[in-house]
Design a protein around this motif. Structure first.
Motif, PDB file in Angstrom:
ATOM      1  N   PHE A  33       0.858  -1.188   0.000  1.00 14.30           N
ATOM      2  CA  PHE A  33       0.000   0.000   0.000  1.00 14.30           C
ATOM      3  C   PHE A  33       0.893   1.237   0.000  1.00 14.30           C
ATOM      4  N   LEU A  34       0.639   2.146  -0.972  1.00 17.15           N
ATOM      5  CA  LEU A  34       1.499   3.330  -1.080  1.00 17.15           C
ATOM      6  C   LEU A  34       0.846   4.539  -0.446  1.00 17.15           C
ATOM      7  N   GLY A  35      -0.503   4.589  -0.464  1.00 16.89           N
ATOM      8  CA  GLY A  35      -1.203   5.740   0.103  1.00 16.89           C
ATOM      9  C   GLY A  35      -2.595   5.849  -0.493  1.00 16.89           C
ATOM     10  N   LYS A  36      -3.269   6.930  -0.151  1.00 17.92           N
ATOM     11  CA  LYS A  36      -4.607   7.089  -0.730  1.00 17.92           C
ATOM     12  C   LYS A  36      -4.869   8.560  -1.019  1.00 17.92           C
ATOM     13  N   GLY A  37      -5.829   8.804  -1.898  1.00 20.83           N
ATOM     14  CA  GLY A  37      -6.190  10.180  -2.245  1.00 20.83           C
ATOM     15  C   GLY A  37      -7.508  10.147  -3.009  1.00 20.83           C
ATOM     16  N   GLY A  38      -8.412  11.012  -2.671  1.00 21.50           N
ATOM     17  CA  GLY A  38      -9.708  11.011  -3.368  1.00 21.50           C
ATOM     18  C   GLY A  38     -10.405   9.680  -3.147  1.00 21.50           C
ATOM     19  N   PHE A  39     -10.893   9.080  -4.238  1.00 20.52           N
ATOM     20  CA  PHE A  39     -11.583   7.789  -4.124  1.00 20.52           C
ATOM     21  C   PHE A  39     -10.591   6.638  -4.165  1.00 20.52           C
ATOM     22  N   ALA A  40      -9.325   6.953  -4.434  1.00 19.53           N
ATOM     23  CA  ALA A  40      -8.375   5.884  -4.764  1.00 19.53           C
ATOM     24  C   ALA A  40      -7.534   5.443  -3.578  1.00 19.53           C
ATOM     25  N   ARG A  41      -7.230   4.127  -3.597  1.00 25.70           N
ATOM     26  CA  ARG A  41      -6.157   3.617  -2.745  1.00 25.70           C
ATOM     27  C   ARG A  41      -5.063   3.212  -3.720  1.00 25.70           C
ATOM     28  N   TYR A  54       4.365  -0.536 -11.038  1.00 24.58           N
ATOM     29  CA  TYR A  54       3.673   0.735 -11.283  1.00 24.58           C
ATOM     30  C   TYR A  54       3.021   1.195  -9.995  1.00 24.58           C
ATOM     31  N   ALA A  55       2.549   2.451 -10.007  1.00 24.47           N
ATOM     32  CA  ALA A  55       1.665   2.944  -8.948  1.00 24.47           C
ATOM     33  C   ALA A  55       0.252   2.762  -9.483  1.00 24.47           C
ATOM     34  N   GLY A  56      -0.503   1.869  -8.845  1.00 18.02           N
ATOM     35  CA  GLY A  56      -1.864   1.578  -9.331  1.00 18.02           C
ATOM     36  C   GLY A  56      -2.911   2.218  -8.438  1.00 18.02           C
ATOM     37  N   LYS A  57      -3.678   3.146  -9.030  1.00 17.80           N
ATOM     38  CA  LYS A  57      -4.801   3.757  -8.286  1.00 17.80           C
ATOM     39  C   LYS A  57      -6.006   2.842  -8.448  1.00 17.80           C
ATOM     40  N   ILE A  58      -6.484   2.337  -7.325  1.00 16.64           N
ATOM     41  CA  ILE A  58      -7.609   1.396  -7.342  1.00 16.64           C
ATOM     42  C   ILE A  58      -8.827   2.114  -6.773  1.00 16.64           C
ATOM     43  N   ILE A 104      -3.255   2.694 -14.006  1.00 19.27           N
ATOM     44  CA  ILE A 104      -1.881   2.234 -13.818  1.00 19.27           C
ATOM     45  C   ILE A 104      -0.917   3.330 -14.266  1.00 19.27           C
ATOM     46  N   LEU A 105      -0.130   3.821 -13.314  1.00 19.84           N
ATOM     47  CA  LEU A 105       0.714   4.995 -13.554  1.00 19.84           C
ATOM     48  C   LEU A 105       2.172   4.698 -13.244  1.00 19.84           C
ATOM     49  N   GLU A 106       3.028   5.542 -13.800  1.00 22.87           N
ATOM     50  CA  GLU A 106       4.475   5.436 -13.539  1.00 22.87           C
ATOM     51  C   GLU A 106       4.724   5.520 -12.032  1.00 22.87           C
ATOM     52  N   ASN A 107       5.487   4.599 -11.498  1.00 22.07           N
ATOM     53  CA  ASN A 107       5.799   4.631 -10.072  1.00 22.07           C
ATOM     54  C   ASN A 107       6.922   5.625  -9.812  1.00 22.07           C
ATOM     55  N   CYS A 108       6.675   6.544  -8.870  1.00 25.57           N
ATOM     56  CA  CYS A 108       7.710   7.541  -8.543  1.00 25.57           C
ATOM     57  C   CYS A 108       8.230   7.173  -7.152  1.00 25.57           C
ATOM     58  N   SER A 109       9.323   6.414  -7.156  1.00 26.19           N
ATOM     59  CA  SER A 109       9.720   5.756  -5.908  1.00 26.19           C
ATOM     60  C   SER A 109      10.258   6.727  -4.856  1.00 26.19           C
ATOM     61  N   MET A 110      10.560   7.961  -5.264  1.00 29.14           N
ATOM     62  CA  MET A 110      11.004   8.941  -4.244  1.00 29.14           C
ATOM     63  C   MET A 110       9.822   9.795  -3.774  1.00 29.14           C
ATOM     64  N   ARG A 111       8.604   9.280  -4.040  1.00 26.32           N
ATOM     65  CA  ARG A 111       7.349   9.898  -3.561  1.00 26.32           C
ATOM     66  C   ARG A 111       7.149  11.300  -4.132  1.00 26.32           C
ATOM     67  N   SER A 112       6.935  12.319  -3.288  1.00 21.64           N
ATOM     68  CA  SER A 112       6.641  13.662  -3.835  1.00 21.64           C
ATOM     69  C   SER A 112       7.378  14.725  -3.033  1.00 21.64           C
ATOM     70  N   VAL A 114       6.169  16.977  -1.296  1.00 24.21           N
ATOM     71  CA  VAL A 114       5.581  17.161   0.046  1.00 24.21           C
ATOM     72  C   VAL A 114       6.467  16.479   1.084  1.00 24.21           C
ATOM     73  N   HIS A 115       6.862  15.258   0.743  1.00 20.70           N
ATOM     74  CA  HIS A 115       7.633  14.465   1.699  1.00 20.70           C
ATOM     75  C   HIS A 115       9.048  14.988   1.850  1.00 20.70           C
ATOM     76  N   VAL A 116       9.630  15.462   0.747  1.00 17.72           N
ATOM     77  CA  VAL A 116      10.992  16.021   0.818  1.00 17.72           C
ATOM     78  C   VAL A 116      10.983  17.263   1.712  1.00 17.72           C
TER      79      VAL A 116
END
Ligand code: 5FR
Length: 299
Positions: A33-41, A54-58, A104-112, A114-116
């Motif tokens: 689990f990477l996180g959630k936002g809006g309707f997506a996990r 990938y980063a998959g919004k479900i 299904i989206l490109e996985n950005c392994s260094m997150r965003s 916000v976190h930096v």
């Protein structure tokens, strides 16, 4: 912990380990689990044919209850799927089954960013040149495609493994064509005064957001942040913000131009990219992943 049995919780969590895209007969394995936002996990989803993660919004269909929910997701997919640029999150594909919509989206392994920024509190000017220049290149491309993002913020500036900026989340994006509708669907973080005062939403609102992001990276908090939304909106409308002395004169000059109350007076993206802030200071060609947690040494 104990499996809660509230239906909403189960329906969110009952995504199977293996997810099949029947239209292309591709199987994805659901990872962490990477996180959630809006309707997506969001989970890490690995395509078992290629072993690419990938980063998959479900998005559970049961959560898409109102027509405008469906429109918002359809818009995100319709806008994002046509974009292809180094500084835009790559849209790999979307599909659905009886229970969920999968994006299904490109996985950005260094997150965003916000976190930096949470970790670093403020960034050095060379790092801000690096990130804002990449953001602006991505925005120039999106605007060239006739799209306005409308919700540029640190949390939508994803970072790839090689620390490059990837603009994501086109849930509030719109085409310039149908830009007559001025209603704000979400509460975009860095909302421009002309949008607040419902004078219409154009490219310049994204330029304003870049100014807010640049300020936040250098100063450690957004320019109009206060304790209440009402006070923040009042400061935005009155263009009331202070740039502290730690910011260089070129940085100050660019922020002031980007946060101009009159949208027509703000620089275009090409003008932004030519500003002295970028040309008259150390501009790193790349950033080490170490920059996520500490000040990098520039040779
Ligand atoms: C490896 O890549 C990632 C890792 C993580 C991560 O480490 N999250 C931790 C996991 C552990 N828990 C405890 C804290 C969050 C988070 C995001 C990653 N990658 C990652 C996440 C991505 C994307 C690309 N790449 C895209 C595109 N959209 N989204 C996306 C979309 C939504 Cl709706 C929500 C979130 C969560 C925001 C957040 N908290 O980061 C992200």
């Amino acid at each position: 912990g104990p499996k809660t049995n509230s239906p909403s919780d189960n329906e969110d969590h009952n995504v199977p380990k293996f997810i099949v895209d029947h239209s292309t007969r591709t199987t994805f394995m659901k990872g962490r689990f990477l996180g959630k936002g809006g309707f997506a996990r969001v989970h890490e989803l690995t395509d078992l044919t290629t072993n690419v993660a990938y980063a998959g919004k479900i998005i559970p269909k049961s959560r898409i209850t109102k027509p405008h929910h469906k429109e918002k997701i359809a818009r995100e997919i319709e806008v994002h799927r046509q974009l292809q640029h180094k500084h835009v999150v790559r849209f790999h594909r979307y599909f659905e089954d009886d229970s969920n919509v999968y994006i299904i989206l490109e996985n950005c392994s260094m997150r965003s960013l916000v976190h930096v920024l949470k970790y670093r509190r403020t960034l050095t000017e060379p790092e801000v040149r690096f990130f804002i220049h990449q953001l602006a290149e991505g925005v120039a491309y999106i605007h060239g495609e006739g799209i306005i993002h409308r919700d540029l913020k640190l949390g939508n500036m994803f970072l790839s493994q090689d620390m490059n900026v990837k603009i994501g989340d086109f849930g509030l994006a719109t085409r310039t064509a149908d830009n007559r509708q001025v209603t704000i669907c979400g509460t975009p973080n860095y909302i421009a005064p002309e949008v607040l005062n419902k004078c219409g939403h154009f490219y310049q609102a994204d330029i304003w957001a870049i100014g807010c992001i640049m300020y936040a990276l250098l100063v450690g908090q957004p320019p109009f942040e206060t304790d209440t939304l009402k006070e923040t909106y009042s400061r935005i409308t009155n263009n009331q913000y202070v740039i502290p002395p730690l910011v260089s004169s070129h940085g100050r000059s660019l922020i002031t131009a980007l946060l101009h109350p009159d949208p027509k007076s703000r620089p275009s993206v090409p003008e932004l990219l030519r500003h002295d802030f970028f040309t008259k200071g150390l501009f790193p060609r790349s950033l080490p992943t170490l920059a996520c947690t500490q000040v990098p040494q520039f040779t």
